[in-house]
Structures are given as structure tokens and as C-alpha cells.
Design an enzyme around this catalytic site. Structure first.
Site, short mmCIF file in Angstrom:
data_model
loop_
_atom_site.label_atom_id
_atom_site.label_comp_id
_atom_site.label_asym_id
_atom_site.label_seq_id
_atom_site.Cartn_x
_atom_site.Cartn_y
_atom_site.Cartn_z
NE ARG A 48 -3.10 -1.02 3.29
CZ ARG A 48 -3.82 -1.13 3.95
NH1 ARG A 48 -5.17 -0.90 3.72
NH2 ARG A 48 -3.84 -1.29 5.50
CG ASP A 214 -10.81 -2.33 6.95
OD1 ASP A 214 -11.16 -1.44 5.62
OD2 ASP A 214 -9.43 -2.06 7.60
CD GLU A 240 -14.81 -1.90 8.87
OE1 GLU A 240 -13.50 -0.67 8.72
OE2 GLU A 240 -14.76 -2.12 9.68
CD GLU A 268 -10.93 3.76 8.05
OE1 GLU A 268 -9.78 4.17 7.19
OE2 GLU A 268 -11.79 2.66 7.78
CG HIS A 318 -11.08 4.05 11.18
ND1 HIS A 318 -9.76 5.19 11.35
CD2 HIS A 318 -11.07 2.54 10.64
CE1 HIS A 318 -9.19 4.08 10.63
NE2 HIS A 318 -8.94 3.50 10.59
#
Length: 392
Positions: A48, A214, A240, A268, A318
Site C-alpha cells: 500500500r 475490511d 466494511e 471511516e 474507527h
């Protein structure tokens, strides 16, 4: 007792951990092959950080009162956020009474409407707002949760977000949320790997332990719907943040189409009461998950929570460590909290914002008593090097 005024605002930056929890060294589970909106590009799938998820860094806001009391807070925002605070927002803070939080929030928000509303501008406003709550509570020698009306529960219970829900179960957490590893661009093989990973984790934790996924804004409606149906047989509790934050219509359709009993959660990366009003009025989700360091701060989270409460929707903030804990302890419609497992292999409990904060509480056996120390109850670590890139 006359209330002091605010004489100084300072915006500092930090690299490596802290509030920007993606800003980690190589090998951390949070930087693994995890599905993101950039997973459509093969060159940005494996890490990421490869697409710049950690470019901002941590923003630290200090507000100093005329009596010498200092409140502070941390969020994500780095140098961009520091510029906004020092060159624009400080004028609305300095000289104000420490009690005038509502006025200061209103002026910060409306002064930045033409370039703000969401994103890093709201992160900056959120950081200032949290620092103001910390300051006011310290001036009054009370914990923030007391300013919010007092605790409605003696202790918090937590689910854990991380790569090892099986270990989280052993540590006493009530559930575990896994990152989804493969997005739509990885096709049928990626979907099967997602389901195999979930099945493997279900076999490790047993039938009754909560498991959640998630998806971090990485899916589309058809993929998310199929994933939800196939994961239902594996006892998935919720799915989510499947879609981009602005796709309210997609969320509404997804919620209608998931299997009965499965929860859809998001929020979030949403901000302000108006953003959450859209989620609630369009019946996009069963649980909203505002980040108090991004959504507008504690002042705005109070409003967001009231909107959700009126509709019978749970508010499970969150992450955000102490900034969420003090809020969750005071709200009936926030019955549990999230704990981000920030150990590199998610195999032990460490403070969420380590090493930036001192006295940061952590759950023991999946539970925690929120401290009664004035403010948010934490201190900045003097050994962590911070920069002040701008002044005003």
C-alpha cells in the site's frame, strides 16, 4: 473562576507511526498485499505504501492557554495539515476563551468551505478541535469523558483489527477484523483466495467468534454482493467500507442485497454531519464508523452520533485510540470499540499511536477502563523528534 484565553497554536509533524498508522517500516502487516482502490493497477497491489498511502504523516496540534496549560491532539495530515493550521485556522483560535469550542469549530469550518469540507482540511480541523477539548478538560482538571456527560459503562470491550484474529481471540478480544487481500481486478482466483483465507481463519477461531472483513473502498457493488453471499456461510458478521465513500447509492443497494443478518458498515472516510446524514437517510449501512480525527473532531462526532442514535444505528468509531475511547465510554449507541493491532505481526497488544504518546492505555483481556486523568490522559513523548514546518 475566569476562564483563560488561548495565546498560541502550534502545528507539528512526525514521521513513522503515530496517528498515520500506515507510516510503518517494511514487513508490517498493514502494508501487505491488501485490496485498495489502487489494486486495479498491478504495480500498486503488493504494498500500500507503493501508491503513497503514508505520504502525509502525523500532525500534532498544540494549543496553549494564557495560564500556561497546554492541550494537544494528533491526527493524520503532516505538512499539508500543518500549513492549514498555522496559516489559516490559527486566527480563529488565538485570543478565544478556552470554553468557546463551538464558535471556533464553526469559524474554522465555514472559513474553509471553499477548499475544504472533507479530506485533509477536516483532518486539520479535527486535530485542532480535539486539542481544544484536551485543553478545556485540563483547565477544569477533568477527563474529557466527564465533559461529555460522564461514563455510561465502567469499561470498554474491543474487537481487534489486524492480520491475526486467531491470536486476538486468545488475547480476549470479542472479534477480529481481517483486511481483504484481493480486489475485483484479480478476478475469480482472487475471490477464491479471499474466501479461502476467511475459511481458514474461521477454522482457527471457532463458530462463535466475530469475524469481519475490511475492504477499504476497494470493491464494486457486484463483487461486494457476491463476496457477502459467499462469506455468509462462513459466519461473516459484517462487511466494511466496500465502496468509494461517495457512492451512497451503491451502499444503499449493497445493504438491500446482502444476506439477511449480515451487517454493512462504513464511514471511516466520511466527514461532517452532512456526510453521515446521507449515509443514514439513504439507509446505506447498519453501523457508522466515523474517525474522530478525520470527521470533524469531537464537536462534530457528538452531532453525528445523535443523528445515528435517532435512527437506531450504532456508532463504532474507527481507531483513534484515546480520542475515541473517551467518547465511546459516554454513549449507549457505541457499545464496543475498535483496537488497531499495531504490532508488526499483529501478535501482541501495543499502544495504537506508539511511540508518539506516553500513558496511552491498551486493552487487557480485550477490555479497558478509560482513565480519569485530566484531558485525554496522554502525554507527548519528548524523545520523539517533531518538526514545525510553518509558523504564523
Amino acid at each position: 473562576m475566569s476562564m483563560p484565553t488561548i495565546r498560541a497554536v502550534r502545528a507539528l509533524t512526525v514521521r513513522g507511526g503515530g496517528a498515520d498508522y500506515h507510516d510503518q517500516d517494511a514487513g508490517h502487516w498493514i502494508d501487505d498485499h491488501i485490496a485498495t482502490p489502487m489494486s486495479r493497477y498491478p504495480e500498486y497491489r503488493q504494498s500500500r505504501q507503493s501508491f503513497g498511502i503514508n505520504v502525509l504523516g502525523t500532525l500534532v496540534i498544540e494549543v496553549e492557554a494564557s495560564d500556561g496549560t497546554v492541550g494537544f491532539a494528533v491526527t493524520t495530515g503532516g505538512e499539508i495539515g500543518a500549513f492549514i493550521v498555522e496559516r489559516h485556522l490559527a486566527r480563529f483560535i488565538e485570543g478565544q476563551r478556552v470554553t468557546d469550542i463551538e464558535k471556533m469549530w464553526d469559524q474554522m469550518f465555514h472559513a474553509t468551505l471553499y477548499y475544504g469540507r472533507k479530506g485533509v482540511v477536516l483532518n486539520a480541523i479535527s486535530g485542532v478541535d480535539l486539542a481544544l477539548w484536551d485543553l478545556l478538560a485540563k483547565v477544569r482538571r477533568e477527563p474529557v469523558h466527564q465533559l461529555l456527560g460522564g461514563k455510561v459503562r465502567d469499561e470498554l470491550e474491543f474487537y481487534a483489527t489486524g492480520a491475526r484474529p486467531d491470536l486476538a481471540k486468545e488475547m480476549g478480544f470479542i472479534g477480529g477484523k481481517l483486511p481483504l487481500h484481493h480486489g475485483p481486478a484479480e478476478g475469480e482466483a482472487g475471490l477464491r483466495r479471499n474466501l479461502d483465507a476467511l475459511a481458514d481463519m474461521r477454522s482457527r477461531v471457532g463458530a462463535d467468534f466475530w469475524l469481519m472483513l475490511d475492504c477499504w473502498m476497494s470493491l464494486d457493488v457486484p463483487y461486494a454482493t457476491r463476496l457477502a453471499h459467499e462469506a455468509h456461510a462462513l459466519g461473516l458478521k459484517w462487511i466494511e467500507e466496500c465502496l468509494p465513500p461517495d457512492d451512497y447509492w451503491g451502499y444503499a443497494k449493497l445493504r438491500r442485497d446482502v444476506p439477511r443478518g449480515m451487517l454493512v458498515t462504513t464511514g471511516e472516510h466520511e466527514a461532517t454531519r452532512w456526510g453521515f446524514r446521507m449515509l443514514l437517510e439513504m439507509e446505506c449501512c447498519d453501523i457508522i464508523q466515523p474517525d474522530v480525527g478525520w470527521c470533524g473532531g469531537l464537536t462534530e462526532l457528538i452531532r453525528i452520533s445523535a443523528l445515528a442514535d435517532a435512527r437506531g444505528v450504532l456508532v463504532i468509531p474507527h481507531g483513534s485510540s484515546v480520542y475515541s475511547y473517551h467518547f465511546v465510554a459516554t454513549r449507549h449507541n457505541s457499545p464496543f470499540a475498535e483496537f488497531l493491532m499495531m504490532a508488526p505481526q499483529a501478535d501482541r497488544v501495543v499502544p495504537m499511536f506508539d511511540p508518539l504518546l506516553l500513558d496511552e492505555p491498551v486493552p487487557v483481556g480485550g477490555r479497558m477502563k478509560v482513565p480519569d486523568t485530566p484531558g485525554f490522559g496522554v502525554r507527548l513523548n519528548p524523545d520523539v523528534r517533531m518538526q514545525r514546518p510553518y509558523e504564523h
